[in-house]
Enzyme design. Sequence first.
Site, PDB file in Angstrom:
ATOM      1  N   ASP A 150      -6.187  60.640  50.745  1.00 12.89           N
ATOM      2  CA  ASP A 150      -7.058  59.582  51.252  1.00 12.89           C
ATOM      3  C   ASP A 150      -6.271  58.285  51.366  1.00 12.89           C
ATOM      4  OD1 ASP A 150      -7.057  58.283  48.771  1.00 12.89           O
ATOM      5  OD2 ASP A 150      -9.086  58.890  48.228  1.00 12.89           O
TER       6      ASP A 150
ATOM      7  N   SER B  28     -22.214  54.691  53.955  1.00  9.47           N
ATOM      8  CA  SER B  28     -23.619  54.305  54.143  1.00  9.47           C
ATOM      9  C   SER B  28     -23.897  54.067  55.621  1.00  9.47           C
ATOM     10  CB  SER B  28     -23.938  53.038  53.346  1.00  9.47           C
ATOM     11  OG  SER B  28     -23.813  53.302  51.972  1.00  9.47           O
TER      12      SER B  28
ATOM     13  N   GLN C 151     -29.460  58.874  48.224  1.00  9.31           N
ATOM     14  CA  GLN C 151     -29.446  58.093  49.472  1.00  9.31           C
ATOM     15  C   GLN C 151     -29.654  58.943  50.732  1.00  9.31           C
ATOM     16  OE1 GLN C 151     -26.981  54.623  49.816  1.00  9.31           O
ATOM     17  NE2 GLN C 151     -26.108  55.357  51.707  1.00  9.31           N
TER      18      GLN C 151
ATOM     19  N   HIS D 181     -14.624  57.078  47.327  1.00 10.58           N
ATOM     20  CA  HIS D 181     -13.474  57.842  47.824  1.00 10.58           C
ATOM     21  C   HIS D 181     -13.716  59.349  47.696  1.00 10.58           C
ATOM     22  CE1 HIS D 181     -11.306  53.970  46.532  1.00 10.58           C
ATOM     23  NE2 HIS D 181     -11.771  53.861  47.738  1.00 10.58           N
TER      24      HIS D 181
HETATM   25  N1  UDP Z   1     -24.824  56.532  47.190  1.00 12.51           N
HETATM   26  C1  UDP Z   1     -25.886  57.292  46.776  1.00 12.51           C
HETATM   27  N2  UDP Z   1     -26.814  56.690  45.986  1.00 12.51           N
HETATM   28  C2  UDP Z   1     -26.763  55.384  45.612  1.00 12.51           C
HETATM   29  C3  UDP Z   1     -25.660  54.628  46.058  1.00 12.51           C
HETATM   30  C4  UDP Z   1     -24.712  55.224  46.848  1.00 12.51           C
HETATM   31  O1  UDP Z   1     -25.996  58.493  47.090  1.00 12.51           O
HETATM   32  O2  UDP Z   1     -27.664  54.924  44.921  1.00 12.51           O
HETATM   33  C5  UDP Z   1     -23.793  57.163  48.028  1.00 12.51           C
HETATM   34  C6  UDP Z   1     -24.032  56.865  49.496  1.00 12.51           C
HETATM   35  O3  UDP Z   1     -24.914  57.825  50.044  1.00 12.51           O
HETATM   36  C7  UDP Z   1     -22.632  56.909  50.062  1.00 12.51           C
HETATM   37  C8  UDP Z   1     -21.743  56.455  48.907  1.00 12.51           C
HETATM   38  O4  UDP Z   1     -22.523  56.609  47.724  1.00 12.51           O
HETATM   39  O5  UDP Z   1     -22.293  58.244  50.413  1.00 12.51           O
HETATM   40  C9  UDP Z   1     -21.327  55.005  49.013  1.00 12.51           C
HETATM   41  O6  UDP Z   1     -20.281  54.894  49.902  1.00 12.51           O
HETATM   42  P1  UDP Z   1     -20.093  53.631  50.841  1.00 12.51           P
HETATM   43  O7  UDP Z   1     -18.880  53.872  51.659  1.00 12.51           O
HETATM   44  O8  UDP Z   1     -21.329  53.352  51.598  1.00 12.51           O
HETATM   45  O9  UDP Z   1     -19.911  52.416  49.881  1.00 12.51           O
HETATM   46  P2  UDP Z   1     -18.967  52.169  48.604  1.00 12.51           P
HETATM   47  O10 UDP Z   1     -19.696  52.717  47.467  1.00 12.51           O
HETATM   48  O11 UDP Z   1     -17.662  52.847  48.863  1.00 12.51           O
HETATM   49  O12 UDP Z   1     -18.888  50.692  48.569  1.00 12.51           O
END
Ligand code: UDP
Length: 479
Positions: free
Chosen positions: A115, A370, A350, A18
């Site tokens: 949000d 992602s 990432q 978030h």
């Molecule tokens: N992320 C990252 N490194 C990791 C895992 C996640 O930078 O090892 C970041 C990814 O780039 C994204 C966010 O965390 O911006 C994850 O958001 P997403 O909506 O994909 O999934 P959620 O974590 O909400 O399930």
Amino acid sequence: MENSKLHVAILSSPGMGHLIPVLNLGNRLVNHHNVEVTILVVSTTSSPAESQILKSTTSQNQLNIIEIPPVDISSLIDPKTTMVTQLCIMMRAARLGIRSTIAAMKRCPDVLVVDLFGTEAFPIADEFGMPKYVYIPTNAWFTALSTYCQVLDKEIEGEYVDQKEALKIPGCKPVRPEDVVDPMLDRNNQQYREYVRQGIGFTMGDAILLNTWEDLECTSLKALRENEILRSIVKVPVYTIGPLKRSAEPTGSKSRLIEWLDRQPSESVIFVSFGSGGMLSAQQISELAWGLELSQQRFVWVVRPPTEGGADGSFFTVGNGSDGIPDYLPDGFLTRTHSVGLLVPQWGPQMEILSHPSVGGFLSHCGWNSTLESIGSGVPMIAWPLYAEQRLNATMLTEELGIAIRPEVLPTKKVVGREEIEKMVRTLMQYKEGKAMRDRAKELKYSAENALSNEGSSYKSISVVLEGCQKKLLSRNNV
Ligand code: UDP
């Protein structure tokens, strides 16, 4: 001079999934629309990754960050309370703190953006005479389902997952029962009631802002804006302002990971990661490791210890290796794959990885951030949905956008076997089908860039929203 800028407060609910989109929105407003932004972060015990991202944001001096004092909700939950319910309870409990924080600010914000868990803070905006918006950091199809769920709730009997036919959402692609969002899986669970309430909350602001763009989701957007039935629920304007995503942040010196990627051929590496909280069972991790090894493709894998509970990591974990080598990976895996693969424990950079020219595929849980980061890097995917709205996203990616393949079984229902993983990885990375998906992903990348350019639909939408705010404030001040 400084004070003539519009001052927007953006409220983030807890969790990296978030916080990241809220920071992305804040940065976009500051860098491209000359707005002053204060981020109000409702935090729990923040994770190291969360603290790190807040620290680096603060040091860049672009956004004001204010952490809302944490509230103790322990008496309101029990060990079975789901994450969604906890978030809703926490955001309700935080209202007092949000209000007093805003009241104490030297310069009161002109506008409040919340949000998707924050709409219950709208009355605070009313009290301070601020225009109010909900920023749903995901897609239009999810938004249509969420807002329409109040009708499905009345019309459909029994569990959604037991329905024989797909759920009809007016004007939109129907939602297969197995694709419904997590809170719709069990109508007797409190999180279902919270979800219906959340969908109603989306329609209570001055407009809905979505992290998508016009060309990506024409059908669902048309339905939200023009379908008579949906319009009778979603009476407010719907703006697309995305895809807002982080840009890769170059660190001073190159990490070992980036140096390794530099040495690999172009588009030859598959990146494997399951978002900020996605976790797999021990058996699934083992199958995934075998599948990657058998595929003989290069990979970078963000590995977390296995979970015995929910795929969103909301349960306890087992089997942390004490000698540094994770004991949940197959014997000898590291030795056999060390020349083609790299493991990153827990959390990886990432955006830096996905935007690296050596990366040509992404095995992802399909969280919307992602997904946008992958599209924004022109990288096709293996869609491996785990929780939240990820099954919807996976269906959109595979069946509508044509930039992903997915396992035949739902990974949360059954273990995906090594042969299937090997086949999917090879298809994505080696075969014609994968190349076609990569070409399509690149087309979408350009479409996304266009939407954000100064002549693009998303740029214009934000400008329209901000102009609307200015007008509302002017008329408020003239009363
Ligand atoms: N992320 C990252 N490194 C990791 C895992 C996640 O930078 O090892 C970041 C990814 O780039 C994204 C966010 O965390 O911006 C994850 O958001 P997403 O909506 O994909 O999934 P959620 O974590 O909400 O399930």
